[in-house]
Design a protein around this motif. Structure first.
Motif, PDB file in Angstrom:
ATOM      1  N   ARG A 119       3.564   2.903  13.054  1.00 26.69           N
ATOM      2  CA  ARG A 119       3.781   4.057  12.190  1.00 26.69           C
ATOM      3  C   ARG A 119       3.568   3.701  10.712  1.00 26.69           C
ATOM      4  NH1 ARG A 119       8.623   6.551  13.992  1.00 26.69           N
ATOM      5  NH2 ARG A 119       7.525   8.222  15.033  1.00 26.69           N
ATOM      6  N   ASN A 120       3.968   2.487  10.365  1.00 30.15           N
ATOM      7  CA  ASN A 120       3.792   2.075   8.978  1.00 30.15           C
ATOM      8  C   ASN A 120       2.340   2.176   8.542  1.00 30.15           C
ATOM      9  OD1 ASN A 120       6.165   1.666   7.608  1.00 30.15           O
ATOM     10  ND2 ASN A 120       6.560  -0.287   8.660  1.00 30.15           N
ATOM     11  N   PRO A 121       1.409   1.464   9.202  1.00 28.60           N
ATOM     12  CA  PRO A 121       0.012   1.612   8.755  1.00 28.60           C
ATOM     13  C   PRO A 121      -0.516   3.026   8.940  1.00 28.60           C
ATOM     14  CG  PRO A 121       0.184   0.182  10.696  1.00 28.60           C
ATOM     15  CD  PRO A 121       1.577   0.448  10.232  1.00 28.60           C
ATOM     16  N   LEU A 122      -0.036   3.703  10.005  1.00 30.32           N
ATOM     17  CA  LEU A 122      -0.540   5.064  10.239  1.00 30.32           C
ATOM     18  C   LEU A 122      -0.134   5.989   9.094  1.00 30.32           C
ATOM     19  CD1 LEU A 122      -0.152   6.015  13.997  1.00 30.32           C
ATOM     20  CD2 LEU A 122      -2.241   5.902  12.619  1.00 30.32           C
ATOM     21  N   ALA A 123       1.141   5.873   8.714  1.00 33.46           N
ATOM     22  CA  ALA A 123       1.644   6.729   7.648  1.00 33.46           C
ATOM     23  C   ALA A 123       0.881   6.438   6.350  1.00 33.46           C
ATOM     24  CB  ALA A 123       3.141   6.485   7.464  1.00 33.46           C
ATOM     25  N   THR A 124       0.626   5.140   6.146  1.00 33.23           N
ATOM     26  CA  THR A 124      -0.102   4.744   4.945  1.00 33.23           C
ATOM     27  C   THR A 124      -1.511   5.342   4.968  1.00 33.23           C
ATOM     28  OG1 THR A 124       1.097   2.678   5.162  1.00 33.23           O
ATOM     29  CG2 THR A 124      -0.643   2.770   3.505  1.00 33.23           C
ATOM     30  N   ARG A 141      10.038  -1.256  17.827  1.00 31.84           N
ATOM     31  CA  ARG A 141       9.281  -2.130  16.938  1.00 31.84           C
ATOM     32  C   ARG A 141       7.796  -1.727  16.914  1.00 31.84           C
ATOM     33  NH1 ARG A 141      11.820  -6.588  15.004  1.00 31.84           N
ATOM     34  NH2 ARG A 141      13.944  -6.849  15.766  1.00 31.84           N
ATOM     35  N   PRO A 171      12.507  -7.161   4.681  1.00 34.95           N
ATOM     36  CA  PRO A 171      12.844  -8.557   4.976  1.00 34.95           C
ATOM     37  C   PRO A 171      14.029  -9.103   4.175  1.00 34.95           C
ATOM     38  CG  PRO A 171      10.676  -8.363   3.931  1.00 34.95           C
ATOM     39  CD  PRO A 171      11.128  -6.985   4.252  1.00 34.95           C
ATOM     40  N   SER A 229       5.509   9.496   7.368  1.00 38.79           N
ATOM     41  CA  SER A 229       4.385  10.250   7.905  1.00 38.79           C
ATOM     42  C   SER A 229       3.276  10.260   6.844  1.00 38.79           C
ATOM     43  CB  SER A 229       4.833  11.686   8.219  1.00 38.79           C
ATOM     44  OG  SER A 229       3.702  12.526   8.306  1.00 38.79           O
ATOM     45  N   GLY A 230       2.055  10.496   7.314  1.00 37.55           N
ATOM     46  CA  GLY A 230       0.930  10.609   6.386  1.00 37.55           C
ATOM     47  C   GLY A 230       1.100  11.828   5.470  1.00 37.55           C
ATOM     48  N   VAL A 258      -7.848   0.890   0.980  1.00 33.26           N
ATOM     49  CA  VAL A 258      -6.523   0.710   1.590  1.00 33.26           C
ATOM     50  C   VAL A 258      -6.555   1.160   3.053  1.00 33.26           C
ATOM     51  CG1 VAL A 258      -4.133   1.486   1.567  1.00 33.26           C
ATOM     52  CG2 VAL A 258      -5.256   0.921  -0.583  1.00 33.26           C
ATOM     53  N   GLU A 291      -8.127  -1.431   5.075  1.00 35.26           N
ATOM     54  CA  GLU A 291      -7.197  -2.558   5.252  1.00 35.26           C
ATOM     55  C   GLU A 291      -6.139  -2.242   6.316  1.00 35.26           C
ATOM     56  OE1 GLU A 291      -4.127  -4.574   2.253  1.00 35.26           O
ATOM     57  OE2 GLU A 291      -6.040  -4.013   1.351  1.00 35.26           O
ATOM     58  N   GLU A 292      -5.601  -1.039   6.206  1.00 35.52           N
ATOM     59  CA  GLU A 292      -4.520  -0.663   7.133  1.00 35.52           C
ATOM     60  C   GLU A 292      -5.050  -0.547   8.566  1.00 35.52           C
ATOM     61  OE1 GLU A 292      -1.214  -0.250   6.646  1.00 35.52           O
ATOM     62  OE2 GLU A 292      -1.402  -0.879   4.544  1.00 35.52           O
ATOM     63  N   ASN A 309       0.824  -1.205   0.000  1.00 38.11           N
ATOM     64  CA  ASN A 309       0.000   0.000   0.000  1.00 38.11           C
ATOM     65  C   ASN A 309       0.854   1.249   0.000  1.00 38.11           C
ATOM     66  OD1 ASN A 309      -2.462  -1.290  -0.074  1.00 38.11           O
ATOM     67  ND2 ASN A 309      -2.498  -1.550   2.171  1.00 38.11           N
ATOM     68  N   GLU A 310       1.912   1.213   0.785  1.00 42.41           N
ATOM     69  CA  GLU A 310       2.789   2.388   0.859  1.00 42.41           C
ATOM     70  C   GLU A 310       3.477   2.608  -0.481  1.00 42.41           C
ATOM     71  OE1 GLU A 310       5.209   2.757   4.540  1.00 42.41           O
ATOM     72  OE2 GLU A 310       3.782   1.282   5.327  1.00 42.41           O
ATOM     73  N   ILE A 334       7.081 -10.823   4.963  1.00 46.03           N
ATOM     74  CA  ILE A 334       6.857  -9.528   4.345  1.00 46.03           C
ATOM     75  C   ILE A 334       5.674  -8.880   5.023  1.00 46.03           C
ATOM     76  CG2 ILE A 334       6.168  -8.409   2.180  1.00 46.03           C
ATOM     77  CD1 ILE A 334       7.784 -10.764   0.850  1.00 46.03           C
ATOM     78  N   LEU A 366       1.122   4.163  -2.791  1.00 41.50           N
ATOM     79  CA  LEU A 366       0.880   5.569  -2.444  1.00 41.50           C
ATOM     80  C   LEU A 366       2.031   6.457  -2.906  1.00 41.50           C
ATOM     81  CD1 LEU A 366      -0.885   7.655  -0.837  1.00 41.50           C
ATOM     82  CD2 LEU A 366       0.600   7.141   1.132  1.00 41.50           C
ATOM     83  N   ALA A 371       9.924   4.088   9.043  1.00 37.84           N
ATOM     84  CA  ALA A 371       9.096   4.278  10.241  1.00 37.84           C
ATOM     85  C   ALA A 371       9.967   4.342  11.502  1.00 37.84           C
ATOM     86  CB  ALA A 371       8.096   3.140  10.350  1.00 37.84           C
ATOM     87  N   TYR A 372      11.210   3.909  11.356  1.00 38.40           N
ATOM     88  CA  TYR A 372      12.107   3.898  12.521  1.00 38.40           C
ATOM     89  C   TYR A 372      12.808   5.225  12.698  1.00 38.40           C
ATOM     90  CZ  TYR A 372      11.763  -1.158  12.790  1.00 38.40           C
ATOM     91  OH  TYR A 372      11.311  -2.419  12.942  1.00 38.40           O
ATOM     92  N   SER A 399       6.572   1.205  17.526  1.00 36.60           N
ATOM     93  CA  SER A 399       6.373   2.458  16.796  1.00 36.60           C
ATOM     94  C   SER A 399       6.467   2.202  15.292  1.00 36.60           C
ATOM     95  CB  SER A 399       7.386   3.508  17.250  1.00 36.60           C
ATOM     96  OG  SER A 399       8.652   3.180  16.769  1.00 36.60           O
ATOM     97  N   HIS A 400       7.391   1.315  14.902  1.00 35.57           N
ATOM     98  CA  HIS A 400       7.535   0.993  13.485  1.00 35.57           C
ATOM     99  C   HIS A 400       6.274   0.336  12.947  1.00 35.57           C
ATOM    100  CE1 HIS A 400       8.987  -1.771  10.197  1.00 35.57           C
ATOM    101  NE2 HIS A 400       9.234  -0.547   9.709  1.00 35.57           N
TER     102      HIS A 400
END
Lengths: 123, 806
Positions: free
Chosen positions: B592-597, B586, A56, A101-102, B621, B624-625, A12-13, B753, A16, A81-82, B588-589
């Protein structure tokens, strides 16, 4: 038209960012992981690489190392994200470190700045 | 001579007559002169005679005086002193000194002096034999007269004033040929002495020699006599010599003392008649004599206990041996009273056994009871009552701790009657300790009221016993009424004894004891025993206190350990969540990933809200996120949520079947994966939370499917092992690298993944919550097997509840 290689494992990212960067007027190539990214770089030299870390197959930092080995001049922007990798020794080699970030303005800004910088260098 | 007197005139004197007269006168004159000479001669003779007489009388007086003083003084010093004085006074000598020979170091020693030099040399001044005039005389035993010492080479000036000495005479005091001393007379005039002085001094010396010898002999005799008496007096045995007919031939003084018979009364009587019948019976002495006379062998009867003439218990040691006396064979019997020795031995044995008893217990109350029992028990020290007081921690106050003894004379009488009926030895008495009973006696209530401040009452006997670390025997009427004695009301006996409980340099308390009921006087020996007992008790109490402290520490340690264990369990749990930093990173990662998306797509929607297709896509999307976010949160909650103790006995097979049902969607997405089930129908039921376990199995099954992107076989097997039911889930997928195997159960560790990395962590926690365990084996490109072991009987109340609480 500048070509950007976007390396992102999350579907998804990736979708986007790809869409947003195209709308910014860039040509965008994508890769799902470090290994794929290196393959893409071998096919065609991008003007800039946007790289997620902690993917991965091959960690982003590893991938960056390999990419920079081939082309020292290509600017690399870490988009992750890190926040904790910011202080990592390897991250210093990147031209910018953007925390996901969004709001994509920061990423876009860094891309513009990096491309501008590399242009002045080449000329 | 003409008788006719005629008147003469000058003219009348004829020549002849004149001549006649002249010659007459001349004759007369010479006659007169002769007479005068004669007169002078006789006058001188008389004077000499007179002086001689006077000197003689002085000699006599001197000899008498010296002789008398020899009779009146028996101390050598006094005698020599008076002799020196007498000699000096009677003859007006300038100085007289008496020296005696010291045999041990070959010197002569000044023992007395009278006259001009007296006090110049100290008494005890020593001069070597052979040195100076005195030394020479002492060596040679001859008189030496020097009427001009400047001409005498043997003259020795021993002190400055002696330079004034002009004449010296030294006379030896000899007994036989041995010189015992020297009389030394000095004068500051030349030619001061003549032969008479020599004679008189020699006479005095002879007299003194006799006297000195007498004094010496007297002292020797005296010494010998004393020695003999001492030896005889201290000879500890009564001695009897009997003949073959058992008649007494000889007894000694000790025997007379012991039997009250005189030597005369004893001699000649039969042995059986002179000795106490009890002694004879108890010792079987007559039998021993009989057997000795028959066998001819000496006999020894060691330590025989019997009652003496005062009915006191005494212990006797008897030896019989032969004495040869001419033809006759005599028997020498020595009877030795070894009561004291026996008593000492008994005391040592008692102290030893008390010491043993004190070492047996580390329980403070029991130990104090043991101490007090030793003080009061008849077979031990035998006091009526005993109180034990201990110092508090600050060493400020003595506080009554425990007491043993009757509370009243009535009780005392009852107890002693009982004791008389059921004799119990010390050990039995000590073992009869009953903490509750001891704490409830009337005397215990007395002792608990006893309290003494050591600083306020420094002079009180109890305070002194502690401060001076000394035992006291106290007459109650001697107590200083000005001093506070909080124990006065307690101790009403006429006397009491107190002994400190000492351990090394520390005083722990004291024991107070009395004979209030029997009124038996406290002997020195009792006090001595009490002191020794209290020394031993002090050490034992110190041990017990140390032990108590250690036990307290141990309890504290146990508590601390328990806490530590709990903390450790918390930590272990936290460990399951990985280190906090890693966890946060971890989390936050992951979030943050779904949040950013979501944010990105939402902005994108806002940017082009009219592009319906685009908005639709973006919204899906976002949905889903958000679902992914929710799943992450759910797993996080599962991981941190305390496990519920609600367990039911259920079938593992049923749980596995349910998990497989839930896997249906996943299997549909991966049609190349085949699920194989081998469920043993005979496995027993397990106490479990079936929902949790179902989720756990599902997590592994899903992992298995994801490990086989190119398809393969997913197999589930259940079977029973000893005490366990096992679920084994295998895939034929990519496998897990060995380096990653140890990390797969860490939260947020993932190789996928798509995945949160929480599934295996949650599974592991679930299995552990069920007191089970989980193993994984894997081979790259061959597949992975997870094995879950669930115990048949959950260990209720142990790990389960602890984990529930954590």
């Amino acid at each position: 038209m500048k070509t950007i290689l976007l390396v992102e494992d999350d579907d998804n990212e990736r979708y986007l960012y790809e869409r947003e960067l195209r709308e910014e007027g860039y040509r965008v190539m994508t890769a799902r992981d470090g290994r794929e990214a290196i393959a893409k770089v071998e096919e065609e030299s991008p003007d800039l690489v946007v790289l997620d870390i902690n993917m991965p197959q091959m960690d982003g930092l590893d991938a960056m190392g390999k990419i920079l080995d081939r082309d020292r001049k290509v600017p690399v922007i870490i988009n992750t994200a890190y926040s904790s990798y910011k202080d990592s020794f390897m991250s210093w080699a990147a031209d910018a470190y953007v925390i996901k970030s969004g709001n994509l303005e920061e990423l876009k800004h860094q891309i513009r700045a990096a491309l501008q910088k590399s242009e002045t260098h080449t000329h | 001579m003409p008788t006719e007197v005629r008147e003469f005139s000058e003219e009348a004197l004829d020549e002849e007559t004149h001549r006649q007269i002249l010659s007459y006168l001349q004759e007369l004159e010479s006659n007169l002169e002769r007479q005068a000479v004669k007169l002078r001669d006789s006058e001188k003779r008389y004077k000499d005679l007179f002086e001689a007489e006077q000197k003689r009388s002085r000699e006599l007086a001197l000899l008498t005086e010296v002789g008398e003083s020899a009779l009146t003084t028996d101390r050598m010093e006094d005698y020599l002193e008076s002799a020196a004085k007498a000699i000096q006074r009677n003859f007006s000598y300038y100085d007289v000194a008496m020296f005696l020979v010291a045999e041990n170091d070959h010197t002569v020693v000044l023992r007395s002096q009278s006259g001009g030099y007296r006090g110049v040399l100290p008494l005890g001044y020593r001069q070597k034999i052979g040195e100076g005039i005195i030394g020479w005389v002492a060596e040679h035993g001859e008189t030496l007269l020097a009427n001009d010492v400047s001409q005498e080479p043997r003259f020795l000036q021993a002190f400055p004033d002696e330079a004034l000495t002009r004449s010296e005479i030294a006379v030896p005091i000899k007994v036989g040929n041995v010189v015992r001393g020297v009389i030394d007379v000095q004068s500051q005039s030349l030619d001061a002495f003549d032969y008479r002085d020599v004679v008189i001094l020699q006479t005095v010396a002879d007299q003194m020699a006799t006297a000195i010898e007498n004094v010496r002999l007297y002292h020797q005799t005296l010494l010998l006599k004393e020695l003999n008496e001492a030896v005889i007096a201290s000879f500890p045995s009564a001695v009897i010599v009997i003949d073959g007919q058992r008649r007494v031939v000889l007894v000694n003084r000790m025997f007379c003392q012991q039997t009250g018979l005189t030597e005369g009364e004893a001699e000649g009587r039969n042995l059986g008649d002179v000795l106490d019948p009890d002694l004879l019976r108890e010792t079987r002495l007559l039998e021993a004599v009989q057997s000795m006379l028959e066998t001819g062998e000496s006999v020894e009867l060691a330590d025989v206990t019997c009652l003496d003439s005062y009915k006191n218990e005494s212990v006797v040691e008897i030896r019989l041996s032969f004495l040869s006396y001419g033809e006759e064979s005599l028997v020498l019997i020595t009877l030795r009273d070894v009561t004291m020795r026996a008593r000492r031995t008994a005391r040592m044995a008692l102290l030893h056994s008390m010491g043993n008893l004190l070492q047996r217990t580390l329980d403070l109350d029991h130990l104090l009871f043991t101490v007090l029992t030793c003080v009061t028990a008849g077979p031990a020290l035998g006091f009526n009552r005993a109180f034990l007081l201990l110092l508090d921690k600050d060493k400020e106050n003595l506080q009554g701790e425990m007491a043993v003894g009757p509370g009243s004379p009535d009780e005392a009488g009852r107890i002693w009657l009982e004791v008389g009926q059921h004799y119990r030895n010390l050990e039995e008495l000590v073992q009869a300790f009953d903490a509750a009973q001891t704490r409830n006696t009337p005397i215990q209530q007395l002792v608990e009221r006893m309290r003494l401040n050591l600083t306020e009452s420094r002079e009180a006997v109890l305070a002194r016993a502690v401060n001076e670390r000394t035992s006291f025997k106290v007459q109650a009427d001697c107590l200083d009424p000005a001093q506070p004695y909080p124990y006065c009301e307690v101790v009403q006996a006429p006397e009491f004894a107190v002994a400190p409980l000492v351990a090394g340099t520390e005083v722990l308390g004291l024991v107070l004891t009395d004979n209030v009921f029997s009124g038996k006087p406290i002997e020195d020996e009792d006090l001595q025993l009490l002191t020794i007992l209290c020394n031993q008790a002090g050490l034992a109490i110190a041990n017990a206190l140390a032990h108590e402290e250690i036990e307290n520490h141990a309890a504290e340690l146990t508590r601390a350990y328990q806490q530590l264990k709990e903390t450790q369990q918390d930590l272990v749990h936290s460990e399951k969540l990985a280190t906090v930093g890693e966890m946060a990173a971890r989390v936050s990662h992951e979030i943050r990933n779904p949040l950013a998306t979501i944010g990105g797509f939402a902005r994108s929607v806002l940017k082009k809200p009219d592009d319906v297709e685009r908005v639709k896509h973006d919204a899906s999307v976002i949905v889903e996120e958000v679902e992914e976010l929710e799943e992450i949160l759910m797993n996080l909650l599962d991981l941190t949520r305390p496990s519920q103790a609600t367990r039911r006995l259920e079938s593992v097979n049923v749980v596995v079947e349910h998990s497989c049902l839930m896997l249906r969607d996943d299997l549909e997405k991966h049609p190349s994966v085949t699920l194989v089930k081998e469920l043993d129908p005979n496995i027993p039921e397990v106490s479990m939370d079936s929902h949790q376990l179902q989720q756990a199995a599902l997590n592994i099954l899903r992992n298995g499917i994801q490990a086989m992107p190119d398809g393969g076989t997913l197999s589930v097997r259940t079977h029973a092992e000893e005490g366990y039911v096992t679920i084994a889930i295998s895939d034929s997928g990519v496998g897990i690298p060995e380096t990653a195997l140890s990390r797969i159960f860490m939260p947020f560790y993932t190789t996928k993944i798509k995945g949160t990395g929480l599934g295996l962590a949650v599974t592991k926690k679930t299995i552990e919550d069920h007191c089970g365990c989980m193993e994984v084996t894997s081979e790259e490109n061959r597949g992975t097997t997870f094995t879950l072991h669930l115990p048949l009987i959950a260990r209720e109340g142990t790990e389960q509840s602890e984990q529930g609480a954590a």
